[in-house]
Scaffold this motif. Structure first.
Motif: not given
Length: 290
Positions: A36-48, A54-58, A177-184
Motif C-alpha cells: 500500500w505505501v509503495l503504491l501511495g508513493h507512486l501515486l503521490l510523488l511518482g509523477p513529479w 526525465m528533464g533534469d538528468v544527464r 532523486i525522488v524520480g530515481f527512487i520511484s523507478f526502483g
C-alpha cells in the motif's frame, strides 16, 4: 565535518522514518502495508519525480546502468524483507537489514577509492555491533529461516546505497532523486504484487490499511530515503546510511518507554546505547578529521 545541509536532511529522514514505523505498527496484520505505501508513493510523488528525472538528468550510459542496478537491488531488497518478515518479527529482521554500513564502506573503497578515518571505521563498527545486539534480543528458536532473507536484504541495501551515491553526481535537484527512487519502487511494487498473487491468489491485499497510513506512509517511504541520498552529495554513503540508523534508536526508546513493550527491553536498550555511542564516535571522528 558534517555540514548543516546533510545534517538537516538526515534529521528529517530519521523523523519521517520513525513516524512511519509508529504508524505501520497499528495496521492490520494481513494488510501487506509495504504494498500500500509503495503504491501511495507512486501515486503521490511518482509523477513529479519522473518528470524531474526525465528533464533534469544527464542521461549517460553510466547513469542508465546505475538506475538499472539500483532498481534491481531494490526489488531484491523488498523481496528479501518480505520473506524475512514471514518467518520472524521486525525486532530481529530490521536491525540485521540495517547493518549494511560496513559493507557499503567496503564497496566505497573497492569501487570509488574513498577513504575513511580510523574513528569513522570504529564508529561504524560499534553502531553495527549495536544493531546485531538488538537483533539478537529479538531472536526466538524458530526464527533461523529468516536470517538468510534478512542478509539478502542487507546485501541489497549495500548495493543500492552505493549505486545511488554514484548517481547523485548526475542528478541536479531533489525532484530527480525522488524520480530515481520511484523507478526502483515501481518495479519493487510489481515484484511484491507477484509475490502476493502467488501467496494469496490476489493482486490486491485482502485487508486495506487506513487511507491516512497509505498517504502518510507513501510520502515518508520515498522522501525519507531521498533525503539520505541528498545527504550523500556531501557524505560517503556508508556514513549517511549509518547516521540514518538513529531512527532505530528512537523507535526502540519509544517502544520501551511509551508503548511499554517489555520483551527483552534491557537488551534492546543496550543495543540502542551501543548504536548511539557508535554514531557519536563517527561524528566526532569526522569533526576532528580522525
Amino acid at each position: 565535518m558534517l555540514n548543516l545541509g546533510a545534517g538537516l536532511a538526515i534529521g528529517a529522514s530519521v523523523t519521517m522514518h520513525v513516524c512511519w514505523n509508529l504508524l505501520a505498527r497499528h495496521q492490520p496484520k494481513d494488510s501487506y502495508p509495504l504494498w500500500w505505501v509503495l503504491l501511495g508513493h507512486l501515486l503521490l510523488l511518482g509523477p513529479w519525480g519522473v518528470v524531474s528525472l526525465m528533464g533534469d538528468v544527464r542521461w549517460t550510459t553510466e547513469f542508465v546502468v546505475l538506475l538499472g542496478l539500483s532498481a534491481a537491488a531494490n526489488v531484491v531488497y523488498f523481496i528479501g524483507l518480505d520473506r524475512a518478515y514471514h518467518h520472524a518479527p521486525v525486532a530481529l529482521v530490521y536491525p540485521l537489514v540495517r547493518s549494511s554500513p560496513l559493507l557499503i564502506a567496503l564497496w566505497s573503497i573497492l569501487f570509488f577509492s574513498e577513504s575513511f578515518g580510523g574513528a569513522v571505521w570504529l564508529g561504524i563498527g560499534i553502531s553495527v555491533g549495536g544493531l546485531l545486539l538488538m537483533a539478537g534480543s529479538g531472536r526466538q528458536q524458530q526464527d533461523g529461516r529468516a536470517i538468510p532473507w534478512a542478509l539478502m536484504a542487507m546485501f541489497s541495501t549495500s548495493v543500492y546505497s552505493i549505486t545511488d551515491k554514484a548517481a547523485t553526481a548526475q542528478m541536479s535537484n531533489f525532484g530527480a532523486i525522488v524520480g530515481f527512487i520511484s523507478f526502483g519502487y515501481f518495479f519493487s511494487w510489481i515484484a511484491i504484487s507477484i509475490t502476493l498473487r502467488g501467496r494469496t491468489g490476489r493482486w490486491i491485499p485482502p485487508v486495506r490499511i487506513s487511507l491516512l497510513a497509505m498517504i502518510f506512509g507513501g510520502l515518508c517511504i520515498g522522501l525519507a530515503y531521498a533525503l539520505v541520498i541528498h545527504a550523500m552529495r556531501s557524505l560517503p554513503a556508508a556514513e549517511a546510511v549509518a547516521y540514518s540508523n538513529a531512527g532505530i534508536v528512537i523507535a526502540s526508546l519509544l517502544s520501551v518507554f511509551f508503548f511499554r513493550e517489555k520483551f527483552h527491553w534491557k537488551a534492546r536498550l543496550l543495543g540502542a546505547l551501543v548504536i548511539s555511542v557508535g554514531l557519536f564516535v563517527m561524528a566526532y571522528g569526522r569533526m576532528r578529521g580522525l
